[in-house]
Every structure is written in C-alpha cells, then in structure tokens.
Design a protein around this motif. Structure first.
Motif, PDB file in Angstrom:
ATOM      1  N   VAL A 267      10.628  62.290  33.043  1.00  0.00           N
ATOM      2  CA  VAL A 267      10.048  61.216  33.857  1.00  0.00           C
ATOM      3  C   VAL A 267       9.821  61.710  35.285  1.00  0.00           C
ATOM      4  N   GLN A 268      10.813  62.430  35.826  1.00  0.00           N
ATOM      5  CA  GLN A 268      10.683  62.957  37.189  1.00  0.00           C
ATOM      6  C   GLN A 268       9.581  64.018  37.274  1.00  0.00           C
ATOM      7  N   ASP A 269       9.435  64.814  36.196  1.00  0.00           N
ATOM      8  CA  ASP A 269       8.399  65.857  36.197  1.00  0.00           C
ATOM      9  C   ASP A 269       6.993  65.274  36.077  1.00  0.00           C
ATOM     10  N   ALA A 270       6.907  64.016  35.665  1.00  0.00           N
ATOM     11  CA  ALA A 270       5.649  63.256  35.612  1.00  0.00           C
ATOM     12  C   ALA A 270       4.524  63.927  34.822  1.00  0.00           C
ATOM     13  N   PRO A 271       4.738  64.209  33.536  1.00  0.00           N
ATOM     14  CA  PRO A 271       3.632  64.717  32.709  1.00  0.00           C
ATOM     15  C   PRO A 271       2.667  63.581  32.384  1.00  0.00           C
TER      16      PRO A 271
ATOM     17  N   ARG B  46      -9.107  65.474  29.094  1.00  0.00           N
ATOM     18  CA  ARG B  46      -9.494  66.565  28.212  1.00  0.00           C
ATOM     19  C   ARG B  46      -8.383  67.596  28.090  1.00  0.00           C
ATOM     20  N   PHE B  47      -7.664  67.837  29.200  1.00  0.00           N
ATOM     21  CA  PHE B  47      -6.563  68.797  29.202  1.00  0.00           C
ATOM     22  C   PHE B  47      -5.311  68.144  29.798  1.00  0.00           C
ATOM     23  N   PRO B  48      -4.686  67.254  29.057  1.00  0.00           N
ATOM     24  CA  PRO B  48      -3.501  66.560  29.588  1.00  0.00           C
ATOM     25  C   PRO B  48      -2.315  67.513  29.745  1.00  0.00           C
ATOM     26  N   ARG B  49      -1.441  67.200  30.698  1.00  0.00           N
ATOM     27  CA  ARG B  49      -0.187  67.935  30.848  1.00  0.00           C
ATOM     28  C   ARG B  49       0.816  67.308  29.871  1.00  0.00           C
ATOM     29  N   ILE B  50       1.249  68.123  28.915  1.00  0.00           N
ATOM     30  CA  ILE B  50       2.079  67.618  27.817  1.00  0.00           C
ATOM     31  C   ILE B  50       3.525  68.086  27.998  1.00  0.00           C
ATOM     32  N   ALA B  51       4.452  67.135  27.958  1.00  0.00           N
ATOM     33  CA  ALA B  51       5.875  67.468  27.898  1.00  0.00           C
ATOM     34  C   ALA B  51       6.260  67.471  26.425  1.00  0.00           C
ATOM     35  N   LEU B  52       6.763  68.597  25.955  1.00  0.00           N
ATOM     36  CA  LEU B  52       7.146  68.690  24.543  1.00  0.00           C
ATOM     37  C   LEU B  52       8.669  68.738  24.437  1.00  0.00           C
ATOM     38  N   LEU B  53       9.224  67.713  23.797  1.00  0.00           N
ATOM     39  CA  LEU B  53      10.648  67.702  23.480  1.00  0.00           C
ATOM     40  C   LEU B  53      10.716  67.947  21.979  1.00  0.00           C
TER      41      LEU B  53
END
Length: 284
Positions: free
Chosen positions: A136-140, A87-94
């Motif tokens: 990748v290392q931050d694992a979103p 429901r609340f994913p951790r999003i990496a935005l590039l």
C-alpha cells in the motif's frame, strides 16, 4: 477455482471419487490431514495451499499441483491492464508456491513493471498483512496474487487474482487419477505380499536402510521372541545376532548363518532389498 473444479469433476464423470473442500491458506495443512485420514489417495491443490502442504512433514499423501499456465498468466496481465486502464501498469506481485520464477523469467519479454514481494505461503498471516501494508505504501497500480488479494481489497488496492483455467485444472485431475491408480496397484501388491508373509512357516523380518524393523510375520515373532511394537525399532537393539546389518553394509546376500538368540539355534539368510542400484533395506 472451486466452482470450476466442481463443474469439471462432473464433466469428467468422477464427482463420486472426489472430495472437494474449500480451504484457507492457514487451514491448508489441517484440511489435508482430514482428507488423508478420510482415505484420500492423492491431494490436488495449487498456490500457497499446495506450498504449505508440500512443506509439511505431517502429510504423506502425494500432492498434484494445479499449474498456472502461460495462458492464465496472460489473462491475469490483461486483467491488470483492464482494471487500471493503463497500457503498462505497475504491478505488485505477491506470489505463491511455484509461480515467482516463472513470472520473473517472463517479465522482461513482456515489458512489464513488476515488483516482487515474498511468497504468500512462506508467511504467517500477520507477516502477510505487514507485506500488504508495505505494498500500500509503495503505491502500485494493481496487486496481483492469490490469497493476498483478499487483504489487498481490504486496504483499498485494485487487485487481480492469478487464477487457474480449466486446462490447468483438467491436467491436474488427469494426473491425480494416474497417481491414484498407481497407488491402488501398489497397495494390492503390498497386500498380496502381506498375505504370503503372514502365512509363511519360516520367520520373516524386513528392515529399511537404517535397520529399522518394517515387517515381521508371526513365525518370526515366535522364533525370535520379538516383542509387540517392534516396528520402527532398530533390529540391532532387538536382535543383535541377526546378520542383517552386514547385509545392508555389503549389499550382498548372506546365506545360512547360524545364530543363537534366546539359547535357540537358527539358520538365517539375509538378502538386500534393492531399488535400482540402491540398497533400500534387507530381509531375513
């Protein structure tokens, strides 16, 4: 996006007026130069490709950007939730050109956990790959972006393409048609002026605000002994006696000044070329 645009130009009845090309981020400026050389009146692009073209000093053709609408953003966020099942994913935005601040301003209201990384269009390919490795290392839970999603897939990340819908594509094409029409009108006016200047028996010289020669006619070249290839050169270096610099400095017409270049007496009038309140050049 390419397929959607291909369908759209057919719907709009302008397929014969549109050169549609698929370009990778790293090739964007080279492709834009090819289109410019082919006579394109306006460029249309989005994201990192648009950012690269706008930042390039080699491209002079105007560019219309395809926007990411609020609807497009909402769809991308919904897709992030669907892909991750959260429901609340951790999003990496590039992000790419023109998107970062829009999403940053909206994210608090959407209750989203978004981590921002450098804009893709500001990075070389090697730097972009380094950033994706860091992600990748931050694992979103998911990576959202443009061209970066291809790299994300290569590294096994769940990805969502921040795409542009048909509304944004249509608005961009409609704006591009207006820009193209305006440019054609300006070209017609310029051609009419060129014919009038060429046929004039009086010598005509026009310079920009820096005093660089922009226009000369055959009569001016004959009377003033102007060398070939004068365009772009400072009038001060070619013909110091002409009262064009005083006209640029004062912004006022200087009438009937007697000058004697090459031992020949000439009567010269210089007038400022104004755009609004600014002096954009002068002619004499």
């Amino acid at each position: 996006i390419y397929d959607s645009m291909q369908s759209l130009v057919v719907q709009m009845g302008i397929a014969d007026r549109v050169l549609l090309t698929f370009a990778h981020l790293n090739d964007s400026v080279a492709v834009a130069k090819e289109m410019e050389a082919a006579g394109a009146e306006v460029l249309v692009s989005r994201g990192g490709v648009a950012g690269r073209i706008l930042a390039s000093e080699e491209i002079t053709t105007p560019l219309v950007e395809i926007v990411i609408s609020a609807h497009d953003l909402a769809q991308a966020i919904h897709e992030c939730k669907r892909v991750t099942g959260l429901r609340f994913p951790r999003i990496a935005l590039l992000p790419f050109h023109g998107v970062r601040e829009d999403i940053r301003s909206l994210s608090p209201f959407l209750n989203l956990d978004i981590r921002f990384y450098p804009a893709a269009d500001t990075l070389t390919h090697a730097e972009l790959e380094d950033v994706v490795r860091q992600i990748v290392q931050d694992a979103p839970d998911v990576l959202m972006g443009g061209v970066s999603v291809q790299l994300g897939l290569r590294y096994g990340l769940p990805v969502v393409l921040l795409s542009s819908g048909m509304v944004g594509l249509r608005l961009a094409m409609e704006e591009a048609l207006k820009v193209a029409y305006a440019r054609r009108i300006e070209k017609e006016r310029a051609k009419r002026l060129e014919v009038v200047v060429e046929l004039s028996r009086e010598g005509v010289v026009a310079v920009d605000r820096e005093g660089r020669v922009q226009i000369t006619n055959p009569a001016a070249c004959r009377l003033l002994g102007l060398p070939d290839g004068s365009a772009g050169r400072s009038i001060r270096d070619i013909l110091p006696p002409l009262p064009i610099y005083p006209c640029l400095a004062s912004g006022e017409t200087i009438s009937d000044v007697l000058v004697t270049p090459e031992q020949e007496s000439l009567m010269v009038t210089s007038r400022p070329i104004r755009v609004g309140q600014d002096v954009a050049g002068a002619g004499g």
